[in-house]
Design a protein around this motif. Structure first.
Motif, PDB file in Angstrom:
ATOM      1  N   GLY A   1       6.520   0.831   3.114  1.00 28.42           N
ATOM      2  CA  GLY A   1       5.177   1.395   2.957  1.00 28.42           C
ATOM      3  C   GLY A   1       4.757   1.481   1.505  1.00 28.42           C
ATOM      4  O   GLY A   1       5.230   0.715   0.650  1.00 28.42           O
ATOM      5  N   GLU A   2       3.882   2.451   1.220  1.00 33.78           N
ATOM      6  CA  GLU A   2       3.340   2.550  -0.136  1.00 33.78           C
ATOM      7  C   GLU A   2       4.347   3.092  -1.147  1.00 33.78           C
ATOM      8  O   GLU A   2       4.225   2.869  -2.343  1.00 33.78           O
ATOM      9  CB  GLU A   2       2.104   3.466  -0.121  1.00 33.78           C
ATOM     10  N   ASN A   3       5.332   3.841  -0.696  1.00 39.94           N
ATOM     11  CA  ASN A   3       6.318   4.436  -1.628  1.00 39.94           C
ATOM     12  C   ASN A   3       7.325   3.432  -2.161  1.00 39.94           C
ATOM     13  O   ASN A   3       8.038   3.727  -3.111  1.00 39.94           O
ATOM     14  CB  ASN A   3       7.056   5.577  -0.916  1.00 39.94           C
ATOM     15  N   GLY A   4       7.369   2.290  -1.554  1.00 45.55           N
ATOM     16  CA  GLY A   4       8.312   1.275  -2.018  1.00 45.55           C
ATOM     17  C   GLY A   4       9.735   1.555  -1.571  1.00 45.55           C
ATOM     18  O   GLY A   4      10.024   2.557  -0.913  1.00 45.55           O
ATOM     19  N   ILE A   5      10.637   0.663  -1.929  1.00 42.74           N
ATOM     20  CA  ILE A   5      12.035   0.780  -1.516  1.00 42.74           C
ATOM     21  C   ILE A   5      12.722   1.829  -2.389  1.00 42.74           C
ATOM     22  O   ILE A   5      12.551   1.827  -3.609  1.00 42.74           O
ATOM     23  CB  ILE A   5      12.747  -0.571  -1.672  1.00 42.74           C
ATOM     24  N   PRO A   6      13.500   2.761  -1.772  1.00 41.56           N
ATOM     25  CA  PRO A   6      14.257   3.720  -2.597  1.00 41.56           C
ATOM     26  C   PRO A   6      15.140   2.997  -3.602  1.00 41.56           C
ATOM     27  O   PRO A   6      15.779   1.988  -3.266  1.00 41.56           O
ATOM     28  CB  PRO A   6      15.097   4.476  -1.553  1.00 41.56           C
ATOM     29  N   PRO A   7      15.184   3.486  -4.856  1.00 45.37           N
ATOM     30  CA  PRO A   7      15.937   2.769  -5.909  1.00 45.37           C
ATOM     31  C   PRO A   7      17.396   2.519  -5.555  1.00 45.37           C
ATOM     32  O   PRO A   7      17.938   1.458  -5.844  1.00 45.37           O
ATOM     33  CB  PRO A   7      15.804   3.697  -7.123  1.00 45.37           C
ATOM     34  N   GLU A   8      18.076   3.542  -4.953  1.00 48.35           N
ATOM     35  CA  GLU A   8      19.499   3.357  -4.642  1.00 48.35           C
ATOM     36  C   GLU A   8      19.697   2.230  -3.629  1.00 48.35           C
ATOM     37  O   GLU A   8      20.596   1.386  -3.769  1.00 48.35           O
ATOM     38  CB  GLU A   8      20.098   4.654  -4.077  1.00 48.35           C
ATOM     39  N   LEU A   9      18.830   2.238  -2.605  1.00 42.75           N
ATOM     40  CA  LEU A   9      18.945   1.193  -1.583  1.00 42.75           C
ATOM     41  C   LEU A   9      18.609  -0.179  -2.160  1.00 42.75           C
ATOM     42  O   LEU A   9      19.261  -1.187  -1.854  1.00 42.75           O
ATOM     43  CB  LEU A   9      18.011   1.520  -0.407  1.00 42.75           C
ATOM     44  N   GLN A  10      17.574  -0.198  -3.031  1.00 40.44           N
ATOM     45  CA  GLN A  10      17.181  -1.462  -3.684  1.00 40.44           C
ATOM     46  C   GLN A  10      18.350  -2.022  -4.494  1.00 40.44           C
ATOM     47  O   GLN A  10      18.669  -3.214  -4.419  1.00 40.44           O
ATOM     48  CB  GLN A  10      15.980  -1.198  -4.596  1.00 40.44           C
ATOM     49  N   LYS A  11      19.008  -1.136  -5.259  1.00 44.80           N
ATOM     50  CA  LYS A  11      20.124  -1.575  -6.106  1.00 44.80           C
ATOM     51  C   LYS A  11      21.306  -2.050  -5.246  1.00 44.80           C
ATOM     52  O   LYS A  11      21.927  -3.087  -5.541  1.00 44.80           O
ATOM     53  CB  LYS A  11      20.567  -0.435  -7.013  1.00 44.80           C
ATOM     54  N   SER A  12      21.589  -1.307  -4.176  1.00 47.39           N
ATOM     55  CA  SER A  12      22.727  -1.679  -3.323  1.00 47.39           C
ATOM     56  C   SER A  12      22.512  -3.051  -2.682  1.00 47.39           C
ATOM     57  O   SER A  12      23.403  -3.908  -2.695  1.00 47.39           O
ATOM     58  CB  SER A  12      22.916  -0.613  -2.233  1.00 47.39           C
TER      59      SER A  12
END
Length: 647
Positions: A140-151
């Motif tokens: 959605g508008e909040n984007g991917i959580p940084p931790e999940l994006q990095k993993s």
């Protein structure tokens, strides 16, 4: 000494002593019982095979009668013209594209290699890439959580490096037609590509554009040929429409008749159950259900067929247009094409054109003579099974059970296997028996016989993972472009299956041939030596001719081993139920096919018990049994002749 006096008597009290019979008698009875039990088991197998298969032909005959009454057989008459027209158009198109592709072979290979490399890396990173795409779509508008994006990104990079390094045990696909700079540039582009990007790397796009440009340039001189092909293909459009609309009507008629038959059978079953029930309430309930079971009216085939038969004038007109097109096309075709493969397709079209014209010419007479109420003979059902060119099951139109495609696949694979096994097996036997030293014999014999210990499923894995891949990659090399059928289109094909079956037949042919050479009386060789013949003259002019009957028997038993094998052909032959395309010349050996044994193993576990399809597979088993029985009988006759010759 009489037999009775020589027999050893069982001591008193011994558990084998029964009513005065001796130990010899008990042992004879034991082995006679084993032999009798073996014969009984063989008879039971044959009875079971025949009982399950014999019910096929009456049931298949009933299906064919419905196929005829509903009008599907009538629609199939012009439909065969459409299929023949499609095959003729396909020959012209294959000639056209073979000519075009020959002019841009290098561009095609470069584009294919770059795409294969990109696909290989794409499959390696697919798990992490798919996960990233799913997370991005649901973020959605909040984007991917940084931790999940990095993993996920770290996982993507890990898989990417493994794929680029070829660590999955397969290595990177070869790219012999790309320069080292192009290959490294493509790998660098793949390494730096955004994980969510679906765009092709620049080199892949450039090569595809070069291929398109080259194809367009190669096709320009063939524009007149292209117009002829398109015009010829277009002539079947009217007949295609008539057949399609008529097909919908007859299929609806068949479905209605089938539904009514099912409901009628259900009602009869319920009434039979009600007749056996003593409970009055249950009996009344079953009779009520039987009364409500039939919800459809019997099909009036004559009325339902009337609109289909009324389209015969349209069929006649469309058929005339196709005949006129076929009569004109030969004068419009190019006399010769430069590429050899393209010219073979064109030549095949010309050879098939008279048969195509005859088929078109017979259509109207067959349609006019067709009768929906003509009975289907049982003999016609049997011959249709033996000579049928279609094995079609589970189709919306009609199931056909013709074993010619299966028999053709089995025969070609057996031919390839014997072409490999006979020289290797017989040659090894002659060398081992006549020419090798004692130490060589002690090494060669057990080594070759060890091949029999390898499970067929293991050889199947070898064919899938190694032999098929090696053959396909080798066939792509420019040095082998002159070989018919190269490059190989299908990794799993008859040639690969034949090579593996040949490997399996070598121990059988080797062992039996070696036994046949052993059975040649030593006096033959001694007499030859005494006359001053050399060792090779003795082997090839005296010993081998004397053992020829036994060697032929060994070859036949090897053939029986090949014909009856299942697992390898099921895994490696490709399993395409079609008669191989013999217009490819020697390239026919590299096409996929199905076999008599493979179809039984593949379909028997999936078909409903007792259905027509189920019984058809048993008839295939009977045919296979008869073939193998004939081969073994011939081999035994040859062996008998061999023994008589040396009594």
């Amino acid at each position: 000494m009489s037999e009775s006096s020589s027999s050893t008597q069982v001591p008193l009290g011994h558990p084998f002593r029964r009513k005065g019979r001796g130990t010899d008698g008990l042992i004879k009875s034991f082995f006679a019982g084993n032999a009798g039990l073996t014969i009984v088991i063989l008879i039971l197998i044959i009875v079971f095979l025949v009982r399950e298969g014999a019910g096929f032909f009456p049931a298949y005959r009933t299906e064919l009668e419905l196929y005829r009454k509903a009008g599907l057989e009538f629609v199939d008459i012009p439909r065969k013209d459409l299929e023949a027209h499609e095959q003729m158009s396909s020959l012209l198109n294959r000639a056209y594209y073979a000519q075009v592709n020959d002019a841009c072979r290098r561009e095609f290979q470069r584009s294919q290699e770059a795409s294969a490399l990109m696909t290989y890396v794409g499959e390696g990173v697919a798990p992490a890439q798919s996960a990233l795409q799913r997370v991005a779509e649901g973020a959605g508008e909040n984007g991917i959580p940084p931790e999940l994006q990095k993993s996920l990104t770290d996982k993507y990079k890990q898989l990417l490096e493994e794929a680029l390094a070829g660590k999955r045990g397969e290595g990177l696909p070869p790219t012999p037609h790309l320069t080292n700079e192009e290959r490294e540039g493509l790998l660098a582009a793949l390494r730096s590509r955004d994980p969510l990007s679906t765009d092709d790397p620049p080199l892949v796009t450039t090569l595809q554009e070069e291929l398109s440009t080259r194809q367009a340039a190669a096709a320009e001189p063939l524009s007149a040929f292209r117009e002829v092909i398109d015009a010829f293909a277009e002539t079947s459009s009217t007949l295609d429409a008539v057949v399609s609309e008529s097909g919908d009507l007859v299929k609806a008629t068949k479905e209605a008749a089938t539904l009514h038959e099912i409901e009628t059978t259900k009602r009869a079953t319920l009434l039979a159950a009600a007749a056996k029930t003593k409970d009055a309430a249950a009996k009344a309930q079953l009779e009520l259900e039987a009364e409500e079971a039939v919800t459809t009216e019997p099909v009036d085939f004559k009325t339902s067929l009337a609109p289909v038969l009324a389209r015969l004038p349209e069929i006649r007109q469309a058929n005339a247009a196709m005949q006129a097109s076929a009569a004109e096309i030969e004068s419009k075709l190019p006399a010769k094409l430069e590429d050899g493969k393209a010219d073979r397709y064109l030549s095949t079209f010309r050879k098939a054109l008279p048969e195509y014209n005859r088929e078109l010419g017979d259509t109207i007479a067959q349609a006019e003579a067709w009768k929906s109420d003509k009975p289907v003979g049982l003999w016609a059902t049997i011959t249709g099974f033996i000579t049928g060119r279609d094995w079609i099951t589970g189709g919306e139109w009609q199931d056909f059970y013709g074993i010619v495609p299966l028999f053709a696949g089995s025969a070609i694979i057996a031919l390839i296997a014997l072409a490999l096994a006979i020289p290797l097996g017989v040659g090894a036997a002659v060398y081992t028996n006549q020419l090798a030293g004692r130490r060589q014999q002690n090494f060669i014999k057990p080594t070759i016989e060890f091949l029999q210990a390898i499970p067929s499923v293991v050889l199947g894995f070898l064919g899938i993972a190694v032999l098929g891949t090696v053959l396909q990659e080798t066939s792509m090399k420019d040095a082998f472009s002159w070989v018919p059928g190269f490059p190989i289109q299908q990794r799993l094909n008859m040639f690969t299956a034949g090579c593996l079956l040949g490997l399996m037949a070598i121990p059988t042919i080797f062992s039996l041939s070696e036994d046949a050479l052993n059975n040649v009386p030593s006096a033959f060789a001694e007499a030859s030596d005494a006359l001053g013949a050399s060792k090779l003259q003795t082997v090839f002019r005296v010993v081998c001719p004397a053992a020829i009957s036994g060697i032929l028997a060994a070859v036949l038993l090897g053939l029986g081993r090949v014909i009856g094998e299942t697992m390898v052909v099921l895994l490696v032959a490709g399993n395409r139920i079609e008669i191989p395309d013999f217009t490819e010349g020697l390239g026919v050996f590299f096409q996929p096919a199905h076999t008599l044994t493979g179809i039984i193993a593949q379909e028997l576990g999936e078909v409903p018990f007792g259905s027509v399809h189920y019984r058809a597979l048993f008839v295939v088993g009977m045919v296979l049994f008869i073939i193998v029985l004939g081969i073994n009988w011939t081999a035994q006759r040859l062996l008998h002749k061999f023994r008589i010759g040396h009594d």
